[in-house]
Every structure is written in structure tokens, then in C-alpha cells.
Motif scaffolding. Structure first.
Motif, PDB file in Angstrom:
ATOM      1  N   LEU A  17       9.309 -14.327  -3.149  1.00  0.00           N
ATOM      2  CA  LEU A  17       9.903 -13.248  -2.367  1.00  0.00           C
ATOM      3  C   LEU A  17      10.623 -12.275  -3.286  1.00  0.00           C
ATOM      4  CD1 LEU A  17      10.323 -12.297   0.549  1.00  0.00           C
ATOM      5  CD2 LEU A  17      12.493 -13.542   0.548  1.00  0.00           C
ATOM      6  N   PHE A  18      11.373 -12.873  -4.226  1.00  0.00           N
ATOM      7  CA  PHE A  18      12.115 -12.067  -5.173  1.00  0.00           C
ATOM      8  C   PHE A  18      11.160 -11.178  -5.973  1.00  0.00           C
ATOM      9  CE2 PHE A  18      13.980 -11.319  -9.363  1.00  0.00           C
ATOM     10  CZ  PHE A  18      15.150 -10.704  -8.985  1.00  0.00           C
ATOM     11  N   GLU A  19      10.058 -11.800  -6.417  1.00  0.00           N
ATOM     12  CA  GLU A  19       9.062 -11.080  -7.210  1.00  0.00           C
ATOM     13  C   GLU A  19       8.464  -9.918  -6.399  1.00  0.00           C
ATOM     14  OE1 GLU A  19       6.445  -9.465  -9.648  1.00  0.00           O
ATOM     15  OE2 GLU A  19       8.164 -10.725 -10.163  1.00  0.00           O
ATOM     16  N   GLU A  20       8.217 -10.181  -5.096  1.00  0.00           N
ATOM     17  CA  GLU A  20       7.630  -9.155  -4.242  1.00  0.00           C
ATOM     18  C   GLU A  20       8.592  -7.978  -4.082  1.00  0.00           C
ATOM     19  OE1 GLU A  20       5.604 -10.832  -0.743  1.00  0.00           O
ATOM     20  OE2 GLU A  20       6.236  -8.974   0.246  1.00  0.00           O
ATOM     21  N   ILE A  21       9.857  -8.304  -3.844  1.00  0.00           N
ATOM     22  CA  ILE A  21      10.879  -7.264  -3.677  1.00  0.00           C
ATOM     23  C   ILE A  21      11.030  -6.470  -4.976  1.00  0.00           C
ATOM     24  CG2 ILE A  21      13.352  -6.843  -3.291  1.00  0.00           C
ATOM     25  CD1 ILE A  21      13.279  -9.321  -1.400  1.00  0.00           C
ATOM     26  N   ARG A  22      11.045  -7.193  -6.101  1.00  0.00           N
ATOM     27  CA  ARG A  22      11.191  -6.530  -7.392  1.00  0.00           C
ATOM     28  C   ARG A  22      10.043  -5.548  -7.635  1.00  0.00           C
ATOM     29  NH1 ARG A  22       9.509  -6.200 -12.024  1.00  0.00           N
ATOM     30  NH2 ARG A  22       7.807  -7.611 -11.541  1.00  0.00           N
ATOM     31  N   SER A  23       8.834  -6.005  -7.303  1.00  0.00           N
ATOM     32  CA  SER A  23       7.661  -5.183  -7.543  1.00  0.00           C
ATOM     33  C   SER A  23       7.661  -3.935  -6.639  1.00  0.00           C
ATOM     34  CB  SER A  23       6.410  -6.031  -7.336  1.00  0.00           C
ATOM     35  OG  SER A  23       5.370  -5.272  -6.821  1.00  0.00           O
ATOM     36  N   ARG A  24       8.126  -4.099  -5.400  1.00  0.00           N
ATOM     37  CA  ARG A  24       8.205  -2.948  -4.489  1.00  0.00           C
ATOM     38  C   ARG A  24       9.244  -1.940  -4.974  1.00  0.00           C
ATOM     39  NH1 ARG A  24       6.028  -3.267   0.788  1.00  0.00           N
ATOM     40  NH2 ARG A  24       7.752  -2.092   1.684  1.00  0.00           N
ATOM     41  N   LEU A  25      10.393  -2.477  -5.425  1.00  0.00           N
ATOM     42  CA  LEU A  25      11.443  -1.586  -5.926  1.00  0.00           C
ATOM     43  C   LEU A  25      10.962  -0.805  -7.134  1.00  0.00           C
ATOM     44  CD1 LEU A  25      14.723  -3.701  -5.604  1.00  0.00           C
ATOM     45  CD2 LEU A  25      14.153  -1.577  -4.403  1.00  0.00           C
ATOM     46  N   VAL A  29      10.608   3.219  -7.491  1.00  0.00           N
ATOM     47  CA  VAL A  29      11.183   4.015  -8.581  1.00  0.00           C
ATOM     48  C   VAL A  29      10.090   4.851  -9.242  1.00  0.00           C
ATOM     49  CG1 VAL A  29      12.238   3.850 -10.888  1.00  0.00           C
ATOM     50  CG2 VAL A  29      13.106   2.445  -9.001  1.00  0.00           C
ATOM     51  N   GLU A  30       8.920   4.207  -9.451  1.00  0.00           N
ATOM     52  CA  GLU A  30       7.800   4.917 -10.073  1.00  0.00           C
ATOM     53  C   GLU A  30       7.288   6.051  -9.204  1.00  0.00           C
ATOM     54  OE1 GLU A  30       4.402   2.978 -12.153  1.00  0.00           O
ATOM     55  OE2 GLU A  30       5.489   1.201 -11.512  1.00  0.00           O
ATOM     56  N   LEU A  31       7.271   5.793  -7.864  1.00  0.00           N
ATOM     57  CA  LEU A  31       6.810   6.830  -6.931  1.00  0.00           C
ATOM     58  C   LEU A  31       7.711   8.061  -7.007  1.00  0.00           C
ATOM     59  CD1 LEU A  31       5.801   5.184  -3.513  1.00  0.00           C
ATOM     60  CD2 LEU A  31       4.388   6.640  -4.963  1.00  0.00           C
ATOM     61  N   ARG A  32       9.026   7.807  -7.062  1.00  0.00           N
ATOM     62  CA  ARG A  32       9.970   8.934  -7.160  1.00  0.00           C
ATOM     63  C   ARG A  32       9.733   9.730  -8.431  1.00  0.00           C
ATOM     64  NH1 ARG A  32      13.882   8.655  -3.247  1.00  0.00           N
ATOM     65  NH2 ARG A  32      14.037   6.595  -2.278  1.00  0.00           N
ATOM     66  N   LEU A  80       3.832   2.087   1.089  1.00  0.00           N
ATOM     67  CA  LEU A  80       5.184   2.082   0.530  1.00  0.00           C
ATOM     68  C   LEU A  80       5.824   3.466   0.661  1.00  0.00           C
ATOM     69  CD1 LEU A  80       7.292   0.312  -0.915  1.00  0.00           C
ATOM     70  CD2 LEU A  80       6.394   1.181  -3.076  1.00  0.00           C
ATOM     71  N   ALA A  81       5.005   4.486   0.474  1.00  0.00           N
ATOM     72  CA  ALA A  81       5.521   5.854   0.636  1.00  0.00           C
ATOM     73  C   ALA A  81       5.963   6.076   2.086  1.00  0.00           C
ATOM     74  CB  ALA A  81       4.460   6.878   0.230  1.00  0.00           C
ATOM     75  N   GLU A  82       5.204   5.497   3.015  1.00  0.00           N
ATOM     76  CA  GLU A  82       5.578   5.580   4.442  1.00  0.00           C
ATOM     77  C   GLU A  82       6.905   4.857   4.676  1.00  0.00           C
ATOM     78  OE1 GLU A  82       3.932   6.772   7.228  1.00  0.00           O
ATOM     79  OE2 GLU A  82       1.870   7.126   6.571  1.00  0.00           O
ATOM     80  N   ASP A  83       6.996   3.632   4.178  1.00  0.00           N
ATOM     81  CA  ASP A  83       8.174   2.798   4.423  1.00  0.00           C
ATOM     82  C   ASP A  83       9.447   3.408   3.845  1.00  0.00           C
ATOM     83  OD1 ASP A  83       6.406   1.065   5.572  1.00  0.00           O
ATOM     84  OD2 ASP A  83       6.384  -0.378   3.914  1.00  0.00           O
ATOM     85  N   THR A  84       9.318   4.105   2.719  1.00  0.00           N
ATOM     86  CA  THR A  84      10.496   4.634   2.039  1.00  0.00           C
ATOM     87  C   THR A  84      10.791   6.083   2.422  1.00  0.00           C
ATOM     88  OG1 THR A  84       9.046   5.241   0.210  1.00  0.00           O
ATOM     89  CG2 THR A  84      10.237   3.166   0.002  1.00  0.00           C
TER      90      THR A  84
END
Ligand code: C2E
Ligand code: MG
Ligand code: MG
Ligand code: MG
Length: 275
Positions: A17-25, A29-32, A80-84
Motif C-alpha cells: 500500500l505504501f509503495e502504491e501511495i508513494r508511486s502515485r505521489l 509530482v511528475e505530472l505537475r 491520476l490527472a482526473e483524481d488530482t
């Protein structure tokens, strides 16, 4: 013992779970950064008039020129772009890029066809979509009749966009409206009648099953319904000649898919259309 095993598997899930959250974060950051650095590019896929055999318009499809990772498709970042909420600025960059490209083709005297742009329901809810489109059209001095908006059937129903007055205002500007991925959502006939969209795109899943008896019947009924409501019908995901011929026989107006062309970068497209 059982107790420590339980704890161990808990840690295992926690780590996943931690890995998934880390990867999304990290991707967020990369998307921004990608938005700041304009790393998104737009490819264009022709839509072909089945009776005339000619390109009638093109769909703009975003790709991410991700440093060190090559060209990344929307399936890897749109959700992810939708979610954020980053889909709002991303959608505006795509539109800007499409309008700039249309202005360039207009200047070059290229054979122009309209371009359809995918718009997320978030852009309707969280931004003034009318002002965004009007702004882009004015910035590049292009003909708004060269633009079409695609909204998926499911997103329209989920977000209650079906009633939005903004659709009428966009149409008054000369922009055409298209229901994308039709058949995968739950719109009603009365909603479709009220919306008065110009184009209906039959989802690829139905074209895949066109050879099954009920598959052909389903497509035929969607075409009949769309035509009764005054819409043009486009079949998505046409991959072979047989599908193309069946669709033409069923009275489908246009087709889009790998059979005709993959989505292409503007430079590749110019090479294809220049022949
Ligand atoms: P979509 O709007 O339904 O676009 C059609 C998708 O089908 C595209 O995938 C296209 O490359 C693919 N496709 C076209 N012909 C064929 C075919 O013959 N066979 C198969 N298997 N696939 C075909 P792509 O480019 O990966 O885009 C996926 C989705 O991402 C789009 O589905 C759209 O919902 C979304 N998307 C793309 N660009 C944008 C954008 O600028 N903004 C927003 N909000 N969404 C976008
Ligand atoms: Mg689309
Ligand atoms: Mg679609
Ligand atoms: Mg889709």
C-alpha cells in the motif's frame, strides 16, 4: 507462530500500500512538472467517411513525452490527472496545442478538417469551459467550427452534465458536440433527445462483436436511434476491412481505428496527407 505470520503478512500489505501511495505521489509530482515544462504532445487520429473513403475529421489524443521513459499513453496518467484535478490544466494545454496546430495548418493552406478534443467532466465542473474554448479560439484566430468536443456517455451521466446549459452555449459558438464511448454508459433516450449532440461514437467493444448476430443487431439499432435524433454515427476501433464493410452496410457514417490509421504526430500526419 501464527501470530507473527499474521503480523508479517500485515506488514507485507502495508508495504504494498505504501509503495502504491508513494508511486502515485511521485507521478503526481511528475505530472505537475510536466505541465510546467509542457511535456505533453498531441497526436491525431483520422476519422474516415465510410461512403466517400476520405478523412472527415481527426481526434486529438494526448501523449506524455516523459523524460527517460519515452512516449506514455493516456491510460497511464489520465485517471491520476482526473483524481488530482490536474486534468483541468492538462485539458487546457491540449486545447491550446490543438488550436495552435489548426492555426498553423490554416496558414499553410493545408486541407483542413475539424479536430475533436476529449473533455473531462471535471473541466465542466471546475472551470469555465465556455471561456476556455472562446479564449483558445480567439488566441489563435481559428474558426470555431473546426472544433468538436467529446464527452464520454458515462461521465455525462455520472456528473449530471446532461442538463448543462453550457452545451447550448458551446454549440452557439459553432463548436460541435460528440458523445464518446456510447453503449458503455446509461443514458436514456429522453436525455439523448434533450442534449441534441451532433455526433455519436459507438464504443470499440461493440465493433469487436460485430460478427456475432446480436452484435450486428445492436450496432444497427444504435445507428437507427442516432439517425432518428439527427446525429452522425462514428464507429470506434475499426481494425479490419471486414468490420469496415459491415459498418458501411449497416449505414454507419464514419469509422476510426487502426484499419485506417493509428494516431499520428503532426509531422507524420503531414507526410500521410501530402501523398
Ligand atoms: P477515446 O477518446 O475513446 O479514444 C480512442 C482510443 O482508442 C485511443 O486510445 C486510440 O488510440 C484507441 N484506438 C484507436 N483506434 C483503435 C483500434 O483500432 N483498436 C484499438 N484497440 N484501439 C484504438 P488512447 O490514445 O490510448 O486514449 C485513451 C483514452 O484516454 C481516450 O479514449 C480518452 O478517453 C482519453 N484521452 C486521450 N486524450 C485525452 C485528452 O486530451 N483529454 C482527456 N480528458 N482524455 C483524453
Ligand atoms: Mg474520444
Ligand atoms: Mg472513445
Ligand atoms: Mg475511451
Amino acid at each position: 507462530s501464527v501470530k507473527t505470520e499474521g503480523k508479517g503478512s500485515f506488514r507485507f500489505f502495508e508495504a504494498r500500500l505504501f509503495e502504491e501511495i508513494r508511486s502515485r505521489l511521485e507521478t503526481e509530482v511528475e505530472l505537475r512538472r510536466a505541465l510546467d515544462e509542457r511535456q505533453f504532445v498531441v497526436h491525431y487520429q483520422p476519422r474516415v467517411d465510410l461512403a466517400a473513403g476520405a478523412t472527415s475529421s481527426m481526434e486529438a489524443l494526448v501523449r506524455w513525452q516523459r523524460p527517460g521513459q519515452g512516449l506514455t499513453g493516456p491510460d497511464r496518467f489520465i485517471q491520476l490527472a482526473e483524481d488530482t484535478g490536474l486534468i483541468v490544466p492538462l485539458g487546457e494545454q491540449v486545447l491550446d496545442s490543438v488550436c495552435r496546430q489548426l492555426a498553423e495548418w490554416t496558414r499553410e493552406g493545408a486541407a483542413l478538417v475539424p479536430v475533436s478534443v476529449n473533455v473531462s467532466p471535471r473541466q465542466f465542473v471546475q472551470s469555465d469551459i465556455l471561456a476556455v474554448f472562446r479564449g483558445a479560439v480567439e488566441r489563435y484566430g481559428i474558426d470555431p467550427r473546426l472544433l468538436e468536443i467529446e464527452v464520454t456517455e458515462s461521465s455525462m451521466m455520472q456528473d449530471g452534465l446532461g442538463e448543462a446549459a453550457v452545451f447550448r452555449q458551446l454549440r452557439a459558438l459553432g463548436i460541435k458536440l460528440c458523445i464518446d464511448d456510447f453503449g458503455t454508459g446509461y443514458s436514456s433516450l429522453s436525455q439523448l433527445q434533450k442534449l441534441r449532440f451532433d455526433v455519436l461514437k459507438i464504443d470499440r467493444a461493440f465493433v469487436l462483436r460485430i460478427d456475432h448476430p446480436e452484435g450486428g443487431t445492436l450496432i444497427a439499432s444504435m445507428i437507427a436511434m442516432a439517425h432518428a435524433l439527427g446525429m452522425r454515427v462514428v464507429a470506434e476501433g475499426v481494425e479490419n476491412q471486414r468490420q469496415m464493410q459491415l459498418l458501411r452496410t449497416l449505414g454507419c457514417d464514419e469509422g476510426q481505428g487502426y484499419y485506417f490509421s493509428r494516431p499520428l504526430a503532426p509531422a507524420e500526419l503531414e507526410r500521410v496527407t501530402a501523398r
